[in-house]
Design an enzyme around this catalytic site. Structure first.
Site, mmCIF file in Angstrom:
data_model
loop_
_atom_site.group_PDB
_atom_site.id
_atom_site.type_symbol
_atom_site.label_atom_id
_atom_site.label_comp_id
_atom_site.label_asym_id
_atom_site.label_seq_id
_atom_site.Cartn_x
_atom_site.Cartn_y
_atom_site.Cartn_z
ATOM 1 N N LYS A 1 -36.328 -4.589 -1.913
ATOM 2 C CA LYS A 1 -36.275 -6.051 -2.003
ATOM 3 C C LYS A 1 -37.127 -6.545 -3.171
ATOM 4 O O LYS A 1 -36.774 -7.514 -3.847
ATOM 5 C CB LYS A 1 -36.757 -6.689 -0.702
ATOM 6 C CG LYS A 1 -36.744 -8.207 -0.733
ATOM 7 C CD LYS A 1 -37.026 -8.830 0.611
ATOM 8 C CE LYS A 1 -36.967 -10.346 0.519
ATOM 9 N NZ LYS A 1 -37.146 -11.006 1.828
ATOM 10 N N HIS B 1 6.389 14.296 -1.449
ATOM 11 C CA HIS B 1 6.196 12.847 -1.421
ATOM 12 C C HIS B 1 6.001 12.313 -0.004
ATOM 13 O O HIS B 1 6.565 11.282 0.377
ATOM 14 C CB HIS B 1 7.358 12.128 -2.107
ATOM 15 C CG HIS B 1 7.516 12.495 -3.550
ATOM 16 N ND1 HIS B 1 6.490 12.409 -4.463
ATOM 17 C CD2 HIS B 1 8.583 12.980 -4.232
ATOM 18 C CE1 HIS B 1 6.905 12.813 -5.654
ATOM 19 N NE2 HIS B 1 8.170 13.165 -5.535
ATOM 20 N N GLY C 1 7.963 22.162 -6.835
ATOM 21 C CA GLY C 1 6.852 21.245 -7.089
ATOM 22 C C GLY C 1 6.286 20.643 -5.819
ATOM 23 O O GLY C 1 5.575 19.630 -5.874
ATOM 24 N N ASN D 1 12.936 4.424 8.693
ATOM 25 C CA ASN D 1 13.714 5.012 9.772
ATOM 26 C C ASN D 1 13.933 6.494 9.487
ATOM 27 O O ASN D 1 14.379 6.855 8.421
ATOM 28 C CB ASN D 1 15.067 4.308 9.893
ATOM 29 C CG ASN D 1 14.944 2.923 10.494
ATOM 30 O OD1 ASN D 1 14.236 2.730 11.473
ATOM 31 N ND2 ASN D 1 15.624 1.945 9.896
#
Length: 518
Positions: A134, A273, A302, A417
């Site tokens: 402080k 992904h 990949g 979905n």
């Protein structure tokens, strides 16, 4: 100039104190730190000599005294403050070197008791740190041993610590005490277990690494880990080969690992992904790999591959035939490591406790603009009292039931979905993230036919993460040759789907539980 030194972590403290003495800085110290300095021949004043009050209550009270805190908090530019110190015969303290009781290492011990944890809550240390921080304009306060050299360098050069450095040290103090207090609050919350969602939520994480960039090259990023005993998490993996993990590597690998934990038999999960692109279970890990690879030989390129059994040299030889970003397994044969290391860019991780699930009390966090939404993780596959309900005239065979449960585990981790098609414990078609369910179903079928062959969906089963709002998904499934379906049920038009399944001789099971994943 005077320095108060009181540390639990004594790394480098003797060397620093000796340098202080050379610079003519008077040292005040406490307890074990004072004993250590005295043992090493470093001249220091014991805190009780300064305060005129003995340490008491097993050391619980030693620095909580006006002589200490007035010496820290007095603002040198305020004549009134300095006049009061003179009247009280209190001298200023200009440097504070403090680190705290080892609360974190205490609670991480397997056999720690509540009493032991509470006894390792530091009181005087945080109080001194906050007082000194402080009044940062006048006091240099150091909580991290890595900053000793910086402070010492400035003292040697300028006989003072710069205001900029003091401000930097102040910020570190409040970050440190915030982290410390949050660990305590989190420990006590878990001890009480009275509410999952308190009125105020504080969390603390430790940085693992800075990252080259985030989801995209123009975004900056860092990787943090939770503080606590965790097993089976990517933060505990040991990297054996390859470049450092990227933001997307970590995110995708985490999703693949969570799906893998649903399976106990030898299983391989390939992910791309954030969605599974190939999943296979078999009697051997090699056969599981063959299934996962042939499920989608295009998308696995990949991608991320995680396995719940040891990687053999034969399997490693197969895996290096294609480009993979990340491979994670509980162990590797010595020859397998050598084979995988021939590909310098593939990130090879070893995660011994790969099958250990997250605790059910773990949080799933999503940052939104201006806030945070928090939920417990989706830790269950079926409700605890759930009974799978066969709602059609046709009953699933034993083999179909095995595939239905295989697909149900898989679709839990497909973005909504979401549709997953499986046959013989192999994913054959996945339809993720579509804005309506029939598109997801069509996509899963199309991928199966395109990526495997025209017979891929014949005799297969289908899982849907949520109910069918219409019977159009059943129509698509029938045309593809699907013979059994598993879905939550609960639509006002369930009867339409049931009738359509009966018309085509398709078995359908309701789980009573959905698995949205957004």
């Amino acid at each position: 100039m005077r320095a108060l030194i009181s540390v639990s972590d004594k790394t480098g403290i003797v060397e620093l104190a000796k340098e202080f003495v050379e610079l003519g800085i008077e040292i005040i110290s406490t307890g074990g730190t004072y004993s250590k300095l005295k043992e090493e021949g470093v001249k220091a004043i014991e805190i009780s000599e300064l305060t005129g009050f003995p340490e008491c209550l097993d050391g619980r009270v030693k620095t909580l005294h006006p002589v200490v805190h007035a010496g820290l908090l007095a603002m040198r530019e305020k004549q009134e403050h300095m006049k009061q110190l003179e009247e009280l015969k209190i001298e200023t303290i200009d440097i504070v070197i403090v680190n705290l009781y080892p609360f974190k290492s205490t609670i991480l011990k397997d056999d720690v008791t509540r009493e032991e944890a509470v006894e390792n809550i530091d009181i005087g240390g945080p109080t001194m740190l906050r007082s000194a921080a402080k009044n940062y304009q006048d006091v240099a306060v150091v909580v991290d041993p890595r900053d000793y050299d910086k402070v010492l360098e400035e003292l040697k050069k300028d006989k003072t610590v710069s205001l900029d450095t003091k401000f930097y040290l102040m910020q570190k103090v409040f970050m440190h005490t915030s982290n410390y207090d949050t660990m305590i609050a989190d420990y006590l919350k878990k001890e009480r277990q009275d509410t999952a969602f308190p009125e105020t939520l504080t969390m603390t994480f430790e940085k693992v690494q800075d990252m080259r960039y985030g989801e995209n090259p123009h975004q900056s990023a860092a990787f943090y880990r939770e503080i606590g005993k965790r097993k089976g998490s990517i933060v505990d993996a040991i990297q054996l080969n390859g470049k450092e993990l990227s933001f997307n590597n970590i995110n995708d690998t985490n999703g693949a690992l969570e799906l893998l934990k649903e399976y106990s038999e030898p299983t391989v999960v390939a992910c791309k992904h954030g969605n599974p692109c190939g999943v296979g279970s078999a009697d051997t890990i090699m056969d599981a790999w063959i299934k996962a690879y042939h499920a989608d030989k295009t998308s696995i390129f990949g991608g991320i591959v995680v396995l719940n059994r040891e990687v053999t040299k034969e399997l490693a030889h197969e895996m290096i035939q294609i480009f993979l970003e990340v491979i994670v397994a509980p162990s590797y044969e010595k020859e397998a490591i050598e084979i995988l290391q021939s590909k310098k860019n593939v990130r090879v991780l070893q995660l011994t406790d790969i099958s250990v699930p997250q605790p059910e009390t773990a949080f799933d966090l999503k940052k939104v603009n201006g806030g945070l939404i928090v939920q417990t993780i989706d830790s269950k596959l079926l409700t605890e009292d759930s009974r799978l309900e066969v709602v059609t005239k046709t009953k699933p065979t034993k083999e179909q039931m095995q595939d239905l449960m295989f697909a149900w585990k898989m679709v839990k981790f497909v973005k909504s979905n979401g549709i997953a098609i499986a046959k013989n414990k192999q994913s054959v078609g996945i339809g993720p993230g579509q804005v309506n369910r029939v598109w997801a179903t069509q996509q899963a079928v199309e991928h199966a036919v395109e990526l495997i062959d025209e017979e891929a969906t014949k005799g297969a089963v289908l899982a849907s993460d949520a109910f069918f709002p219409f019977d159009d998904c059943v129509e698509v499934a029938h045309k593809a040759g699907i013979t059994a379906i598993i879905q939550p049920g609960g639509s006002v038009r369930d009867e339409d789907s049931i009738k359509k399944c009966d018309e085509y001789g398709i078995a359908m099971i309701f789980t009573g539980m959905r698995h949205f994943k957004h």
